[in-house]
Every structure is written in structure tokens, then in C-alpha cells.
Design a protein around this motif. Structure first.
Motif, PDB file in Angstrom:
ATOM      1  N   GLY A   7       0.773  -1.228   0.000  1.00  0.00           N
ATOM      2  CA  GLY A   7       0.000   0.000   0.000  1.00  0.00           C
ATOM      3  C   GLY A   7       0.806   1.279   0.000  1.00  0.00           C
ATOM      4  O   GLY A   7       0.238   2.370   0.003  1.00  0.00           O
ATOM      5  N   ARG A  18      -3.303   4.233   3.076  1.00  0.00           N
ATOM      6  CA  ARG A  18      -3.652   3.107   3.940  1.00  0.00           C
ATOM      7  C   ARG A  18      -2.763   1.931   3.587  1.00  0.00           C
ATOM      8  O   ARG A  18      -2.785   1.435   2.461  1.00  0.00           O
ATOM      9  N   SER A  20      -1.593  -2.027   4.227  1.00  0.00           N
ATOM     10  CA  SER A  20      -2.195  -3.299   4.603  1.00  0.00           C
ATOM     11  C   SER A  20      -1.106  -4.292   4.971  1.00  0.00           C
ATOM     12  O   SER A  20      -0.045  -4.315   4.339  1.00  0.00           O
ATOM     13  N   CYS A  21      -1.380  -5.088   5.976  1.00  0.00           N
ATOM     14  CA  CYS A  21      -0.478  -6.162   6.386  1.00  0.00           C
ATOM     15  C   CYS A  21      -1.263  -7.461   6.298  1.00  0.00           C
ATOM     16  O   CYS A  21      -2.150  -7.711   7.119  1.00  0.00           O
ATOM     17  N   SER A  22      -0.942  -8.277   5.305  1.00  0.00           N
ATOM     18  CA  SER A  22      -1.568  -9.587   5.177  1.00  0.00           C
ATOM     19  C   SER A  22      -0.706 -10.606   5.880  1.00  0.00           C
ATOM     20  O   SER A  22       0.529 -10.580   5.762  1.00  0.00           O
ATOM     21  N   LYS A  71      -7.873  -3.827  12.480  1.00  0.00           N
ATOM     22  CA  LYS A  71      -7.715  -5.208  12.028  1.00  0.00           C
ATOM     23  C   LYS A  71      -9.015  -5.735  11.450  1.00  0.00           C
ATOM     24  O   LYS A  71     -10.095  -5.309  11.833  1.00  0.00           O
ATOM     25  N   ASP A  72      -8.868  -6.657  10.531  1.00  0.00           N
ATOM     26  CA  ASP A  72     -10.004  -7.380   9.964  1.00  0.00           C
ATOM     27  C   ASP A  72      -9.734  -8.856  10.193  1.00  0.00           C
ATOM     28  O   ASP A  72      -8.984  -9.485   9.438  1.00  0.00           O
ATOM     29  N   LYS A  75     -10.322 -11.425   7.335  1.00  0.00           N
ATOM     30  CA  LYS A  75      -9.436 -11.440   6.172  1.00  0.00           C
ATOM     31  C   LYS A  75      -7.968 -11.603   6.537  1.00  0.00           C
ATOM     32  O   LYS A  75      -7.105 -11.604   5.664  1.00  0.00           O
ATOM     33  N   ILE A  77      -5.978  -9.409   7.951  1.00  0.00           N
ATOM     34  CA  ILE A  77      -5.307  -8.189   7.507  1.00  0.00           C
ATOM     35  C   ILE A  77      -5.340  -7.177   8.653  1.00  0.00           C
ATOM     36  O   ILE A  77      -6.356  -7.041   9.338  1.00  0.00           O
ATOM     37  N   TYR A  79      -4.531  -3.047   9.142  1.00  0.00           N
ATOM     38  CA  TYR A  79      -4.352  -1.830   8.366  1.00  0.00           C
ATOM     39  C   TYR A  79      -3.652  -0.760   9.189  1.00  0.00           C
ATOM     40  O   TYR A  79      -3.740  -0.741  10.415  1.00  0.00           O
ATOM     41  N   GLN A  81      -3.954   3.211   8.730  1.00  0.00           N
ATOM     42  CA  GLN A  81      -4.444   4.402   8.043  1.00  0.00           C
ATOM     43  C   GLN A  81      -3.570   5.581   8.444  1.00  0.00           C
ATOM     44  O   GLN A  81      -3.454   5.877   9.638  1.00  0.00           O
ATOM     45  N   CYS A  95       5.395  -4.647   8.715  1.00  0.00           N
ATOM     46  CA  CYS A  95       4.559  -5.157   9.800  1.00  0.00           C
ATOM     47  C   CYS A  95       5.246  -6.383  10.392  1.00  0.00           C
ATOM     48  O   CYS A  95       5.902  -7.150   9.680  1.00  0.00           O
TER      49      CYS A  95
END
Length: 125
Positions: A7, A18, A20-22, A71-72, A75, A77, A79, A81, A95
Motif C-alpha cells: 500500500g 492506507r 495493509s499487512c496480510s 484489524k479485519d 481477512k 489483515i 491496516y 491508516q 509489519c
């Protein structure tokens, strides 16, 4: 344990991004997640973290009020922001994840042994 940050990009001062950390190989009820950054010629510094279980978030002073970690769980993930970016935010952002002792601050990079490739954020006019 695998993590991948994404991102990043080139933005102007005052803009937002934003990140993202997968991740895989662990769950957020066990591991804390840290966003840290490293600017050229500088030490790594913790930016924001989110604890396992409680989900409590911490921020370094210079980003407090501008950055938000979330966090999600569905998924896998996390984030970051980043609003009102400044040139001082320019760095490679990573991350990291690890099990953090209850009650210990999660913002310190040295506590983490798992991280992946970073994503470059450049803030310039």
C-alpha cells in the motif's frame, strides 16, 4: 508465520495512505501486530501496534492522532491508516508479529521476531 506489507507510494504532504499487512500462520488472539518503519540512515522505530486479545492499540507520539491501526479478523489483515502525512513519515514500513507478554508495551521493535518485506512510503512535494 508470514507477513506482507503493501500500500505504500509517493504522496504529497497532507495526503493520506492506507497500508495493509496480510498475514498467515497465526491468529490475532495470540500475536500482537506492530507497524514499524525505517528511514534511510536511521534506526527502526515502532509506529503503532495492536495487542492480541484486547485489541488495544498504541502509537508513537509523532503519529498519535494522525495514524490509526485496525484489524479485519475475517481477512487476516491489519491496516495502518495514515493521514496528514509529512516528509518525516518517509520510510519503508514493515509489519511484524509476535507473542507479547501481558502488560508489556507492544510498540518496541525488539520484541518481534517475525516480519516480512516492507512497503515504501515517500512524502514529498
Amino acid at each position: 508465520v508470514q507477513l506482507q506489507a503493501s500500500g505504500g507510494g509517493l504522496v504529497q504532504p497532507g495526503d493520506s495512505l492506507r497500508l495493509s499487512c496480510s498475514f498467515s500462520g497465526f491468529t490475532l488472539d495470540k500475536y500482537a501486530i506492530l507497524w514499524f518503519r525505517q528511514a534511510p540512515g536511521k534506526e527502526r522505530e515502532g509506529v503503532s501496534c495492536i495487542r492480541s486479545g484486547t485489541g488495544r492499540a498504541d502509537y508513537r507520539d509523532s503519529v498519535q492522532g494522525r495514524f490509526t491501526i485496525s484489524k479485519d479478523n475475517t481477512k487476516n489483515i491489519v491496516y495502518l491508516q495514515m493521514d496528514n502525512l509529512t516528509p518525516e513519515d518517509t520510510a519503508v514500513y514493515y509489519c511484524a508479529a509476535d507473542w507479547i507478554v501481558y502488560g508489556q508495551p507492544c510498540i518496541h521493535v525488539v520484541l518481534y521476531s517475525n516480519w516480512g518485506q516492507g512497503t515504501l512510503v515517500t512524502v514529498s512535494s
